[in-house]
Each structure stands twice: as C-alpha cells, then as structure tokens.
Design an enzyme around this catalytic site. Structure first.
Site, PDB file in Angstrom:
ATOM      1  N   LYS A   1       0.857  -1.183   0.000  1.00  0.00           N
ATOM      2  CA  LYS A   1       0.000   0.000   0.000  1.00  0.00           C
ATOM      3  C   LYS A   1       0.893   1.231   0.000  1.00  0.00           C
ATOM      4  CE  LYS A   1      -3.559   2.469   2.559  1.00  0.00           C
ATOM      5  NZ  LYS A   1      -4.551   2.431   3.627  1.00  0.00           N
TER       6      LYS A   1
ATOM      7  N   ARG B   1     -10.653  10.116   1.789  1.00  0.00           N
ATOM      8  CA  ARG B   1     -10.543  10.709   3.131  1.00  0.00           C
ATOM      9  C   ARG B   1     -11.710  11.636   3.413  1.00  0.00           C
ATOM     10  NH1 ARG B   1      -3.990  11.247   2.905  1.00  0.00           N
ATOM     11  NH2 ARG B   1      -3.667   8.997   2.693  1.00  0.00           N
TER      12      ARG B   1
ATOM     13  N   ARG C   1       1.110  10.225   5.844  1.00  0.00           N
ATOM     14  CA  ARG C   1       1.242   8.796   6.112  1.00  0.00           C
ATOM     15  C   ARG C   1       2.558   8.205   5.583  1.00  0.00           C
ATOM     16  NH1 ARG C   1      -3.800   8.450   8.073  1.00  0.00           N
ATOM     17  NH2 ARG C   1      -5.685   8.553   6.787  1.00  0.00           N
TER      18      ARG C   1
ATOM     19  N   LYS D   1      -2.176  -1.488  -3.912  1.00  0.00           N
ATOM     20  CA  LYS D   1      -3.037  -0.316  -3.838  1.00  0.00           C
ATOM     21  C   LYS D   1      -2.209   0.959  -3.883  1.00  0.00           C
ATOM     22  CE  LYS D   1      -6.057   1.966  -0.620  1.00  0.00           C
ATOM     23  NZ  LYS D   1      -6.464   2.091   0.722  1.00  0.00           N
TER      24      LYS D   1
END
Ligand code: PBG
Length: 328
Positions: A198, A208, A220, A251
């Site tokens: 990811k 979000r 992140r 992803k």
C-alpha cells in the site's frame, strides 16, 4: 521465438469479428471478481453524498443493506466495509467496540444476506481523533502498541460474523498479530486479505472525505510505501505472506500495474487490486465533462488490472460493472 513475418504473419486475421476476438481474448472481466467498498455510519435512511465521488455515499446500516442487496442481485459477490464512528478518540475505541458501527452492520448483513461475502477494512484512522492509522505519541506513529488494537479490531469483526478481514494500516507485524488473535478466538478459518503493498498516495484524497479520516497533522509517509519503490513492495508482500496473509493486495491499482504484475509473477498468490477513490473520481470527472466514456474507460482500466495479474478487483464501480457486463 522467430515469427514468420509479413505476409505469412498477419495479426489482423484474428481481429476480424467480435466472435473471433472473443475467442482469442487472453483476459476476462467477470462480476465474480468484483468487491464493492461501502461506507457505513450511524443513522436511519441516511444516504449522504460525497462531492468528490459521485455515486458514492455515507450510508446508514439499513441503506447499506439495500445497496448490498442490489449489488448482490447483480452478481457482485463481496463488499468491503468501512466504518465512520460518531466519536473519535486517541485509542480508536470505536474500531473494536462490540457494538461498533462496522460490527453492527456485519451482523445485519450476515443475517439478511448470508451468502454475501462481508469483508471488513481493519484500520484505526477513521476512529482516531488524529486520523492516523496507529497509536500516536509525541507526534510519532508507534508501531508495536498499534498491533494490539488492530488485532482486537479484527477479532471483533470476526466475532460479528465477518467472512474476511482486510488490514490497511501498514504497521509492521500486523498480519501476524491479527492471525494470532483470530486463531486464539477460534477463527482459524477466517482469511486475511492484507493491503500488502500500500503506497502513500495522493489518489486517496477523495476517500478521506468519505471516510472522514484525513490525518490532523503530518502525512502517512512513515508507514505507507514510497511511490518510488518496487523491490520494497515485493518484500512487503513476502513478509505478509510469511505472517499469514491469504490474499495480498496492491493499492492503488492503475498507477501501480508494474507492482501488481511482479507480485503475481513472484508469489502466485491470490492477488487483489484496489482501484482507489482518486482513480474513480478522475474517470467520473472527465466523463461528466463529456471528455471520456465512463463505461469504456472503467472497463478498460479494470481489464488492465486483470492483465497485470489481479484476480480480485476492488472498485467503487462494482455494481455498474456488473450491469455493463450483463448488457454486453
Ligand atoms: C485506511 C484506508 C485508506 C484507503 C483504504 N483504507 C485511506 C488512507 O490510507 O489514507 C484508501 C481507499 C481509496 O482511496 O479508495 N487506511
């Protein structure tokens, strides 16, 4: 292999008719590969639209049931549930509450639609006041203290009846922690689909807004992967498989088809591609302008993911795709 070359070789011979083209098609799209993500929040008859994702809603459990029933009737075999709690705190207590929003909804879906596969996203960001996927202390996202909360969350989903859990937090060791927690509670047969590779991606922007999970400080990048890295993605996948992942996910999807291809080739594991919110929104926006054909571009993108190696396609267009495939 040496080809005979023109005029003996004429690739156009096999492109003459729809039937011939179908006969030699190397890749197929089927509704049985689709997973539909759904966003649930408390309430009744609630369908709250999301500006950046036309056709996607925050829904109350009764509406989720309606949506899931319609998708299932079209042949979509699975949904992926995300929860939006009423209250957020610093321990993400809503994530593992026995009567949390996801747990409630799983119970409802499994009661009313027992055949539908209910997969739950396991993460803390929607439940943490700071919006990060792990426990925060002194501005840092702590790995090991997050594992217990994630494991507890996954176990509570299994207890509610989830058919599969899908950790999306990207903490190190979470698959092992979740496998152990599930096994300890007797859920040895509950599979784990890990968001193994990811990436820290700007393509998650619209999500979000739907999930109300924007980090309140920083970003992140200390837990999700750097878009520059492919070899590291293979190591991430290898680790998750070692820790007990049954299905591995890449992803986002479209901008990461090289990763998908390498993951499928290297491990041969059941592999999922997540066509994320930004991918969906871009197609919707361009189609709304009349610049592209939504159906053709969506189907072509998903086919590309299949060609790259995806067995499973997680897409907000799953129900539309089911309809389009029926029409074809
Ligand atoms: C939660 C999570 C995210 C997505 C799936 N699970 C957002 C994020 O990591 O910020 C993104 C899905 C999408 O964009 O469609 N950790």
């Amino acid at each position: 292999m040496t080809l005979p070359g023109y005029p003996v070789s004429r690739p156009r011979r096999l492109r003459q008719s729809p039937a011939l083209r179908r006969l030699v098609a190397e890749t197929q799209l089927s509704v049985s590969q689709m997973v539909l993500p759904l966003f649930v929040r408390q309430g009744k008859k609630l369908r709250h639209p999301v500006a950046a994702m036309p056709g996607v809603f925050q829904m109350s459990p009764d509406e989720i049931l309606r949506e899931a029933t319609a998708a299932y009737a079209l042949g979509v075999p699975a949904v992926l549930l995300f929860g939006i709690p009423d209250k957020k705190d610093a321990q993400a207590s809503g994530a593992y509450a026995a009567k949390g929003i996801v747990q409630q909804t799983v119970r409802l879906l499994k009661k009313e639609l027992p055949e539908l596969l209910v997969i739950t996203d396991v993460c803390l960001c929607e439940y943490m006041a700071h919006g990060h996927c792990g426990v925060v202390q002194g501005g840092k996202i702590l790995n090991d203290p997050s594992l217990a909360l994630l494991a507890r969350t996954a176990a509570s989903h299994a207890e509610a009846g989830a058919d599969m859990v899908a950790p999306s937090d990207m903490m190190d060791g979470r698959v092992r922690a979740i496998r152990a927690a599930l096994d300890e509670k007797g859920f040895t047969e509950t599979p784990i689909m890990s968001y193994a590779a990811k990436f820290a991606s700007a393509f998650y922007g619209p999500f979000r807004e739907v999930a109300e999970s924007t980090p309140q400080f920083g970003d992140r990048h200390s837990y999700q992967m750097d878009a520059a890295n492919a070899n590291e993605a293979l190591r991430e996948v290898a680790l998750d498989i070692q820790e007990g992942a049954d299905i591995v996910m890449v992803k986002p999807a479209l901008a990461y088809l090289d990763i998908l291809h390498r993951v499928k080739t290297e491990f041969g594991y059941p592999t999922a591609a997540y066509a994320v919110s930004g991918e969906y929104s871009m197609i919707k926006a361009a189609a709304a302008q009349g610049w592209i054909d939504e159906r053709a571009v969506t189907l072509e993108s998903l086919l590309a993911m299949r060609r790259a190696g995806a067995d499973i396609l997680i897409t907000y267009s799953a129900a539309d795709v089911a309809r389009w495939l029926k029409e074809k």
